[in-house]
Design a protein around this motif. Structure first.
Motif, PDB file in Angstrom:
ATOM      1  N   TRP A  52      97.624  65.278  51.236  1.00  0.00           N
ATOM      2  CA  TRP A  52      98.889  65.872  50.830  1.00  0.00           C
ATOM      3  C   TRP A  52     100.079  65.328  51.636  1.00  0.00           C
ATOM      4  CZ3 TRP A  52     100.786  68.264  46.801  1.00  0.00           C
ATOM      5  CH2 TRP A  52     102.011  68.943  46.900  1.00  0.00           C
ATOM      6  N   ARG A  53      99.973  65.300  52.944  1.00  0.00           N
ATOM      7  CA  ARG A  53     101.110  64.869  53.758  1.00  0.00           C
ATOM      8  C   ARG A  53     101.492  63.424  53.452  1.00  0.00           C
ATOM      9  NH1 ARG A  53     100.131  67.361  59.869  1.00  0.00           N
ATOM     10  NH2 ARG A  53     100.261  69.576  59.275  1.00  0.00           N
ATOM     11  N   GLU A  54     100.489  62.567  53.338  1.00  0.00           N
ATOM     12  CA  GLU A  54     100.764  61.165  53.044  1.00  0.00           C
ATOM     13  C   GLU A  54     101.356  60.999  51.650  1.00  0.00           C
ATOM     14  OE1 GLU A  54      97.385  61.453  55.974  1.00  0.00           O
ATOM     15  OE2 GLU A  54      97.927  62.401  54.067  1.00  0.00           O
ATOM     16  N   ALA A  55     100.846  61.781  50.675  1.00  0.00           N
ATOM     17  CA  ALA A  55     101.364  61.699  49.309  1.00  0.00           C
ATOM     18  C   ALA A  55     102.823  62.140  49.248  1.00  0.00           C
ATOM     19  CB  ALA A  55     100.507  62.556  48.377  1.00  0.00           C
ATOM     20  N   VAL A  56     103.163  63.208  49.962  1.00  0.00           N
ATOM     21  CA  VAL A  56     104.549  63.691  49.999  1.00  0.00           C
ATOM     22  C   VAL A  56     105.446  62.656  50.664  1.00  0.00           C
ATOM     23  CG1 VAL A  56     106.077  65.424  51.010  1.00  0.00           C
ATOM     24  CG2 VAL A  56     103.942  66.134  49.914  1.00  0.00           C
ATOM     25  N   ALA A  57     104.972  62.072  51.768  1.00  0.00           N
ATOM     26  CA  ALA A  57     105.768  61.063  52.458  1.00  0.00           C
ATOM     27  C   ALA A  57     106.009  59.847  51.573  1.00  0.00           C
ATOM     28  CB  ALA A  57     105.065  60.645  53.749  1.00  0.00           C
ATOM     29  N   GLU A  58     105.058  59.526  50.717  1.00  0.00           N
ATOM     30  CA  GLU A  58     105.165  58.341  49.881  1.00  0.00           C
ATOM     31  C   GLU A  58     106.027  58.574  48.647  1.00  0.00           C
ATOM     32  OE1 GLU A  58     104.843  54.534  48.909  1.00  0.00           O
ATOM     33  OE2 GLU A  58     103.853  55.365  50.677  1.00  0.00           O
ATOM     34  N   ALA A  59     105.853  59.708  47.962  1.00  0.00           N
ATOM     35  CA  ALA A  59     106.501  59.922  46.666  1.00  0.00           C
ATOM     36  C   ALA A  59     107.523  61.057  46.664  1.00  0.00           C
ATOM     37  CB  ALA A  59     105.442  60.186  45.596  1.00  0.00           C
ATOM     38  N   GLY A  60     107.570  61.851  47.721  1.00  0.00           N
ATOM     39  CA  GLY A  60     108.486  62.980  47.758  1.00  0.00           C
ATOM     40  C   GLY A  60     107.794  64.277  47.381  1.00  0.00           C
ATOM     41  N   LEU A  61     108.325  65.381  47.879  1.00  0.00           N
ATOM     42  CA  LEU A  61     107.699  66.681  47.665  1.00  0.00           C
ATOM     43  C   LEU A  61     107.708  67.082  46.197  1.00  0.00           C
ATOM     44  CD1 LEU A  61     106.362  69.187  48.825  1.00  0.00           C
ATOM     45  CD2 LEU A  61     108.656  70.119  49.298  1.00  0.00           C
ATOM     46  N   THR A 119     107.660  65.240  43.441  1.00  0.00           N
ATOM     47  CA  THR A 119     106.646  64.512  42.674  1.00  0.00           C
ATOM     48  C   THR A 119     105.249  64.999  43.011  1.00  0.00           C
ATOM     49  OG1 THR A 119     108.034  62.545  42.493  1.00  0.00           O
ATOM     50  CG2 THR A 119     105.655  62.224  42.260  1.00  0.00           C
ATOM     51  N   ALA A 120     104.985  65.219  44.293  1.00  0.00           N
ATOM     52  CA  ALA A 120     103.672  65.719  44.685  1.00  0.00           C
ATOM     53  C   ALA A 120     103.396  67.089  44.060  1.00  0.00           C
ATOM     54  CB  ALA A 120     103.565  65.792  46.202  1.00  0.00           C
ATOM     55  N   ARG A 121     104.416  67.942  44.005  1.00  0.00           N
ATOM     56  CA  ARG A 121     104.246  69.259  43.375  1.00  0.00           C
ATOM     57  C   ARG A 121     103.971  69.117  41.878  1.00  0.00           C
ATOM     58  NH1 ARG A 121     106.384  74.219  45.390  1.00  0.00           N
ATOM     59  NH2 ARG A 121     106.735  74.162  47.635  1.00  0.00           N
ATOM     60  N   VAL A 122     104.689  68.204  41.220  1.00  0.00           N
ATOM     61  CA  VAL A 122     104.429  67.966  39.795  1.00  0.00           C
ATOM     62  C   VAL A 122     102.968  67.605  39.588  1.00  0.00           C
ATOM     63  CG1 VAL A 122     104.863  66.370  37.885  1.00  0.00           C
ATOM     64  CG2 VAL A 122     106.785  67.336  39.152  1.00  0.00           C
ATOM     65  N   TRP A 123     102.455  66.714  40.385  1.00  0.00           N
ATOM     66  CA  TRP A 123     101.074  66.269  40.232  1.00  0.00           C
ATOM     67  C   TRP A 123     100.075  67.372  40.557  1.00  0.00           C
ATOM     68  CZ3 TRP A 123      98.624  61.628  38.867  1.00  0.00           C
ATOM     69  CH2 TRP A 123      99.491  60.689  38.305  1.00  0.00           C
ATOM     70  N   ARG A 124     100.366  68.158  41.563  1.00  0.00           N
ATOM     71  CA  ARG A 124      99.466  69.259  41.910  1.00  0.00           C
ATOM     72  C   ARG A 124      99.333  70.233  40.747  1.00  0.00           C
ATOM     73  NH1 ARG A 124     100.393  74.317  45.821  1.00  0.00           N
ATOM     74  NH2 ARG A 124      98.220  74.823  46.307  1.00  0.00           N
ATOM     75  N   LEU A 125     100.465  70.578  40.133  1.00  0.00           N
ATOM     76  CA  LEU A 125     100.454  71.512  39.015  1.00  0.00           C
ATOM     77  C   LEU A 125      99.840  70.884  37.775  1.00  0.00           C
ATOM     78  CD1 LEU A 125     101.260  74.166  37.660  1.00  0.00           C
ATOM     79  CD2 LEU A 125     103.584  73.233  37.374  1.00  0.00           C
ATOM     80  N   TYR A 126     100.256  69.674  37.447  1.00  0.00           N
ATOM     81  CA  TYR A 126      99.803  69.019  36.216  1.00  0.00           C
ATOM     82  C   TYR A 126      98.294  68.765  36.219  1.00  0.00           C
ATOM     83  CZ  TYR A 126      98.489  64.221  34.817  1.00  0.00           C
ATOM     84  OH  TYR A 126      97.815  63.099  34.436  1.00  0.00           O
ATOM     85  N   MET A 127      97.750  68.289  37.327  1.00  0.00           N
ATOM     86  CA  MET A 127      96.320  67.974  37.345  1.00  0.00           C
ATOM     87  C   MET A 127      95.457  69.235  37.323  1.00  0.00           C
ATOM     88  SD  MET A 127      95.820  64.516  39.633  1.00  0.00           S
ATOM     89  CE  MET A 127      96.161  65.305  41.202  1.00  0.00           C
TER      90      MET A 127
END
Length: 409
Positions: A355-364, A366-374
């Motif tokens: 999670w931390r690396e994904a947020v650092a790479e794409a922004g919070l 975008t990471a939230r969108v992916w968490r919800l969508y998947m």
């Protein structure tokens, strides 16, 4: 009426989820495995401005609603509720209590929300839509998808198989259905990061060309092909499948592209693929479908604006008909929806772990969108709301299909 109690009145008081709100109110079991928290009045402003799915998604993506614990666990606890299911008296009460939030605290959609423009499914608009979803960041996708970098449904020999093994098995199943043998030529449309073309070249001795509308995917794939010593056998181009100049392919694989095509373009899509096959060549079409044709094909507001702009799902019967109508003889079909639920479970676990690396790479956001969508997609596949069909067709050579009497894959 406290803020937290609103959820209980709408969704039911016995949900195994805790609700907390910025006013200090809480509702539901404190030992629940997941908790939904209203962090600020802006959460209610989003819901007042766009009641339902879109407002909830905007509030979550913007951080005004948070979900503690596993997102999938939280979503499974909620019954499917439509605004029309809420009694008019309760709707009127909620509007009187919270409707003014949209004027007192005006909100804007998150920057992650996109609205497509231009002629639907034109080449330029398709290119922008694909780029919106797939050009997030190759490093972000590496953290979500794992080493295979394969963003399509895997095939699990057993429920506890690793995601990497299941993706290998998916590529191999496609190769065997297509009857690939050494020296053949394969076209893979919607090639992603090149997983299928590399598998076909490395394990079957096939000369494989892949095309994608994501420049980042094509660049990553070309580097991976070179690193694996497959440059003489495999290639991934940044190119629209409609612009591929070659023809006479022995086989074509389309894995996860048809969702972006659109119903009106299906005849031209299958005709284009048929024309690039030699007589006796096979096509494997692998895509997400909807269970029936009784509701619109276009994606919901959250998926359509945050995940897959212009995405459309067709029922499998529509795809079979369109294939037949363009001269492709359908020889086999199977539904792999349970496999996609398992695939998404693996991706969700990867995202949570990184999670931390994904947020650092794409922004919070975008990471939230992916968490919800998947997590939501996993639940939809489990419940049968969406499905995954592989349909195998052949361009007949006169009366000779070139197919075995019984499936040999």
């Amino acid at each position: 009426m406290t803020l937290a109690s609103v959820f209980a009145r709408v969704f039911g008081a016995d949900l195994p989820v805790e609700f907390r709100a910025y006013d200090g109110s809480r509702c539901g079991p404190r030992e629940a495995p997941a908790a939904v928290v209203l962090e600020s009045p802006l959460a209610l402003a989003h819901l007042a401005a766009a009641p339902g799915e879109l407002g909830l998604a905007r509030a979550y993506v913007n951080g005004h609603i948070t979900v503690h614990g596993d997102m999938y666990t939280a979503l499974t606890a909620f019954p499917p509720v439509d605004l029309g299911d809420i009694p008019w008296r309760l709707r009127a009460e909620l509007f009187a209590r919270f409707g003014w939030y949209r004027f007192w605290w005006p909100v804007r959609p998150p920057s992650a929300e996109k609205r497509a423009w231009g002629r639907r499914h034109s080449k330029s608009r398709d290119s922008r839509s694909i780029s919106h979803h797939y050009d997030v960041s190759n490093s972000f996708y590496e953290r979500v998808l794992g080493p295979s970098m394969t963003y399509t449904c895997a095939v699990f020999d057993k429920p506890d198989a690793s995601l990497e093994q299941a993706q290998y098995d998916k590529h191999d199943l496609v190769a065997r259905k297509l009857g690939l043998t050494e020296g053949m030529r394969l076209l893979d449309i919607g090639a992603g990061w090149g997983g299928m073309v590399m598998h076909a070249a490395e394990h079957y001795g096939v000369r494989a060309i892949g095309v994608t509308l994501s420049r980042q995917q094509a660049e990553w794939a070309q580097r991976a092909i070179a690193e694996r010593g497959l440059s003489g056998m495999a290639e991934v181009r940044y190119q629209d499948y409609r612009d591929v100049p070659e023809s006479g392919f022995d086989a074509i694989s389309s894995i996860g592209l048809t969702e972006h095509i659109g119903r009106e373009q299906l005849p031209g899509y299958f005709r284009s693929l048929r024309d690039r096959l030699r007589p006796g060549g096979r096509l494997l079409n692998h895509c997400i479908t909807r269970p029936d044709g009784s509701y619109p094909a276009r994606a919901g507001k959250f998926i359509g604006r945050y995940v897959f702009p212009d995405g459309e799902l067709e029922p499998p019967g529509e795809l079979v008909t369109r294939m037949h109508d363009t001269g492709l003889e359908v020889r086999h079909e199977e539904n792999l929806r349970e496999h996609y639920a398992l695939t998404l479970a693996g991706w969700c676990a990867n995202l949570d772990r990184n999670w931390r690396e994904a947020v650092a790479e794409a922004g919070l956001a975008t990471a939230r969108v992916w968490r919800l969508y998947m997590a939501a997609s996993r639940l939809a596949f489990e419940r049968g709301g969406i499905q995954l069909h592989q349909i195998l067709g052949v361009r007949p050579d006169g009366g000779d299909s070139g197919m075995p009497l019984r499936p040999d894959w």
